[in-house]
Design an enzyme around this catalytic site. Sequence first.
Site, PDB file in Angstrom:
ATOM      1  N   TYR A  48     -11.282 -56.269 -50.605  1.00  0.00           N
ATOM      2  CA  TYR A  48     -11.302 -56.789 -51.652  1.00  0.00           C
ATOM      3  C   TYR A  48     -11.873 -55.818 -52.063  1.00  0.00           C
ATOM      4  O   TYR A  48     -13.444 -56.431 -51.543  1.00  0.00           O
ATOM      5  CB  TYR A  48     -10.645 -58.022 -52.699  1.00  0.00           C
ATOM      6  CG  TYR A  48     -10.613 -58.056 -54.004  1.00  0.00           C
ATOM      7  CD1 TYR A  48      -9.481 -57.322 -54.272  1.00  0.00           C
ATOM      8  CD2 TYR A  48     -12.201 -58.526 -54.445  1.00  0.00           C
ATOM      9  CE1 TYR A  48      -9.801 -57.649 -55.745  1.00  0.00           C
ATOM     10  CE2 TYR A  48     -12.022 -58.769 -56.253  1.00  0.00           C
ATOM     11  CZ  TYR A  48     -10.466 -58.636 -56.471  1.00  0.00           C
ATOM     12  OH  TYR A  48     -10.762 -57.808 -58.130  1.00  0.00           O
ATOM     13  N   ASP A  62     -20.138 -57.202 -66.246  1.00  0.00           N
ATOM     14  CA  ASP A  62     -18.397 -56.946 -66.210  1.00  0.00           C
ATOM     15  C   ASP A  62     -18.115 -57.080 -66.949  1.00  0.00           C
ATOM     16  O   ASP A  62     -17.651 -57.962 -67.377  1.00  0.00           O
ATOM     17  CB  ASP A  62     -18.416 -58.121 -64.987  1.00  0.00           C
ATOM     18  CG  ASP A  62     -16.804 -57.332 -64.581  1.00  0.00           C
ATOM     19  OD1 ASP A  62     -16.553 -56.458 -65.169  1.00  0.00           O
ATOM     20  OD2 ASP A  62     -16.278 -58.855 -64.412  1.00  0.00           O
ATOM     21  N   ASP A  89      -9.642 -53.323 -57.414  1.00  0.00           N
ATOM     22  CA  ASP A  89      -9.661 -53.671 -59.287  1.00  0.00           C
ATOM     23  C   ASP A  89     -10.398 -53.124 -59.999  1.00  0.00           C
ATOM     24  O   ASP A  89     -11.137 -51.844 -59.976  1.00  0.00           O
ATOM     25  CB  ASP A  89     -11.372 -54.915 -58.637  1.00  0.00           C
ATOM     26  CG  ASP A  89     -10.945 -55.679 -60.397  1.00  0.00           C
ATOM     27  OD1 ASP A  89     -10.697 -54.584 -61.141  1.00  0.00           O
ATOM     28  OD2 ASP A  89     -11.893 -56.797 -60.546  1.00  0.00           O
ATOM     29  N   ASP A  91      -9.467 -53.171 -63.588  1.00  0.00           N
ATOM     30  CA  ASP A  91     -10.017 -53.800 -65.074  1.00  0.00           C
ATOM     31  C   ASP A  91      -8.255 -53.775 -65.779  1.00  0.00           C
ATOM     32  O   ASP A  91      -7.387 -53.827 -65.858  1.00  0.00           O
ATOM     33  CB  ASP A  91     -11.201 -52.920 -65.375  1.00  0.00           C
ATOM     34  CG  ASP A  91     -11.985 -53.400 -64.689  1.00  0.00           C
ATOM     35  OD1 ASP A  91     -11.935 -54.574 -64.239  1.00  0.00           O
ATOM     36  OD2 ASP A  91     -13.541 -52.505 -65.115  1.00  0.00           O
ATOM     37  N   HIS A 116      -4.959 -53.354 -58.659  1.00  0.00           N
ATOM     38  CA  HIS A 116      -4.614 -54.416 -60.338  1.00  0.00           C
ATOM     39  C   HIS A 116      -4.681 -54.073 -61.450  1.00  0.00           C
ATOM     40  O   HIS A 116      -5.941 -53.624 -61.484  1.00  0.00           O
ATOM     41  CB  HIS A 116      -4.723 -55.791 -59.061  1.00  0.00           C
ATOM     42  CG  HIS A 116      -6.219 -56.494 -59.503  1.00  0.00           C
ATOM     43  ND1 HIS A 116      -6.672 -57.154 -60.824  1.00  0.00           N
ATOM     44  CD2 HIS A 116      -7.085 -56.471 -59.004  1.00  0.00           C
ATOM     45  CE1 HIS A 116      -8.553 -57.388 -60.311  1.00  0.00           C
ATOM     46  NE2 HIS A 116      -8.020 -56.813 -59.149  1.00  0.00           N
ATOM     47  N   GLU A 118      -4.857 -55.491 -65.426  1.00  0.00           N
ATOM     48  CA  GLU A 118      -5.045 -56.498 -66.657  1.00  0.00           C
ATOM     49  C   GLU A 118      -5.283 -56.356 -67.724  1.00  0.00           C
ATOM     50  O   GLU A 118      -5.202 -55.267 -68.030  1.00  0.00           O
ATOM     51  CB  GLU A 118      -6.081 -57.474 -66.374  1.00  0.00           C
ATOM     52  CG  GLU A 118      -7.594 -56.418 -66.695  1.00  0.00           C
ATOM     53  CD  GLU A 118      -8.804 -56.872 -66.162  1.00  0.00           C
ATOM     54  OE1 GLU A 118      -9.659 -57.619 -67.183  1.00  0.00           O
ATOM     55  OE2 GLU A 118      -8.922 -56.801 -64.901  1.00  0.00           O
ATOM     56  N   CYS A 126     -15.646 -60.611 -67.669  1.00  0.00           N
ATOM     57  CA  CYS A 126     -15.364 -61.829 -66.502  1.00  0.00           C
ATOM     58  C   CYS A 126     -14.207 -62.876 -66.681  1.00  0.00           C
ATOM     59  O   CYS A 126     -14.503 -63.523 -68.189  1.00  0.00           O
ATOM     60  CB  CYS A 126     -16.434 -62.132 -65.804  1.00  0.00           C
ATOM     61  SG  CYS A 126     -16.296 -63.685 -64.618  1.00  0.00           S
ATOM     62  N   ARG A 161      -2.304 -58.333 -63.264  1.00  0.00           N
ATOM     63  CA  ARG A 161      -3.822 -59.423 -63.473  1.00  0.00           C
ATOM     64  C   ARG A 161      -2.932 -59.651 -64.934  1.00  0.00           C
ATOM     65  O   ARG A 161      -3.735 -59.061 -65.905  1.00  0.00           O
ATOM     66  CB  ARG A 161      -4.718 -59.364 -63.246  1.00  0.00           C
ATOM     67  CG  ARG A 161      -5.712 -60.224 -63.959  1.00  0.00           C
ATOM     68  CD  ARG A 161      -7.276 -60.053 -62.809  1.00  0.00           C
ATOM     69  NE  ARG A 161      -8.044 -60.667 -64.161  1.00  0.00           N
ATOM     70  CZ  ARG A 161      -9.267 -60.127 -64.058  1.00  0.00           C
ATOM     71  NH1 ARG A 161      -9.567 -59.511 -62.894  1.00  0.00           N
ATOM     72  NH2 ARG A 161     -10.094 -61.190 -65.067  1.00  0.00           N
ATOM     73  N   GLU A 191      -5.488 -65.665 -63.449  1.00  0.00           N
ATOM     74  CA  GLU A 191      -6.472 -65.343 -62.798  1.00  0.00           C
ATOM     75  C   GLU A 191      -7.015 -66.740 -63.754  1.00  0.00           C
ATOM     76  O   GLU A 191      -5.748 -67.352 -64.735  1.00  0.00           O
ATOM     77  CB  GLU A 191      -7.590 -64.117 -64.359  1.00  0.00           C
ATOM     78  CG  GLU A 191      -8.313 -64.633 -63.786  1.00  0.00           C
ATOM     79  CD  GLU A 191      -9.975 -64.356 -62.754  1.00  0.00           C
ATOM     80  OE1 GLU A 191      -9.276 -65.066 -62.172  1.00  0.00           O
ATOM     81  OE2 GLU A 191     -10.032 -63.597 -62.515  1.00  0.00           O
ATOM     82  N   ASN A 213      -7.139 -66.358 -56.740  1.00  0.00           N
ATOM     83  CA  ASN A 213      -8.673 -65.620 -56.800  1.00  0.00           C
ATOM     84  C   ASN A 213      -9.434 -67.151 -56.722  1.00  0.00           C
ATOM     85  O   ASN A 213      -9.453 -67.730 -57.685  1.00  0.00           O
ATOM     86  CB  ASN A 213      -8.775 -64.941 -57.828  1.00  0.00           C
ATOM     87  CG  ASN A 213     -10.989 -64.426 -58.425  1.00  0.00           C
ATOM     88  OD1 ASN A 213     -11.454 -64.767 -57.935  1.00  0.00           O
ATOM     89  ND2 ASN A 213     -10.729 -64.587 -59.631  1.00  0.00           N
TER      90      ASN A 213
END
Length: 314
Positions: A48, A62, A89, A91, A116, A118, A126, A161, A191, A213
């Site tokens: 990952y 982040d 990832d 975002d 992914h 989101e 985060c 996500r 998440e 996660n």
Amino acid sequence: MLGSATSATAKRAAFRAGLASGRLLRMPGAFSPLVARLVEETGFDGVYVSGAVLSADLALPDIGLTTLTEVAGRGGAIAGATSLPSLLDTDTGFGEPLNAARTVRVAEDAGLSGMHLEDQVNPKRCGHLDGKQVVDVPTMLGRLRAAVSARRDPDFVVCARTDARGVEGLRAAIDRAKAYADAGADMIFAEALADESEFEAFRAAVDVPLLANMTEFGRSKLLSAAALEQLGVNVVIYPVTTLRIAMGAVEAGLRTLAAEGTQEGLVPAMQTRGRLYELVDYASYAQFDSAIHDFTLTAAQGGRDAQDGSEGER
């Protein structure tokens, strides 16, 4: 040598097969290609690439400060170092739906097995902190449909996500996940779920593969791989674990070095030079180099070179 001999196409096919296998795929985060090599050697199922880790490695929070170029560059380097599938990832897709579509193309070209997207408002936060905001469902569906339509390799996995659990509640998060799956998401990443009962609720409501996660210091109970597999989860990520292990050791070591003026007491805990050479496959590079440059020119070859005026190999 020179990275993985397994093609990106083969890795994606393996990822798809793993998602359909009914067993749990364990994918620790790798903050560098060398760590990815170690993830493979220690028997995990995939790698990952965490946006939070990439941000932290750049000494940034982040909050959506990294660019597609930075993320894809690091992700591609990590993916290329291992024969395992890799999940990136990305975002919120770095902008509008057209940006999400481009993100898929760039991730494919970089050799990733999936990514992914989101449903947070950009700039994101985060997923385990307060103050998150999520976009409305139609906006997220636009991101997803753009991403799904842009891929060229049908085995490239597009995961959706949702951060809605901490904003709108469990039922709303489940409703979003179902809509995302209907829009073409291959996998759902819910998440900050609290415990086993919430994973059970998602598993009962969603037909596509689920990702869990298991990040330290977050809102989710740290469930074992056996427990997650029993709950019907398909993928578990440990996004920041290796970075936290490494940074803990680095900080402790630097403090010791500063206090004692020598690293002598730290040497027993260090990775040896021999072990590092083993991980980077130093011997294969040396063998390859010797085979290319160290050779004997036969008399017959020398005669032909002299006759045609060529200089021969050097």
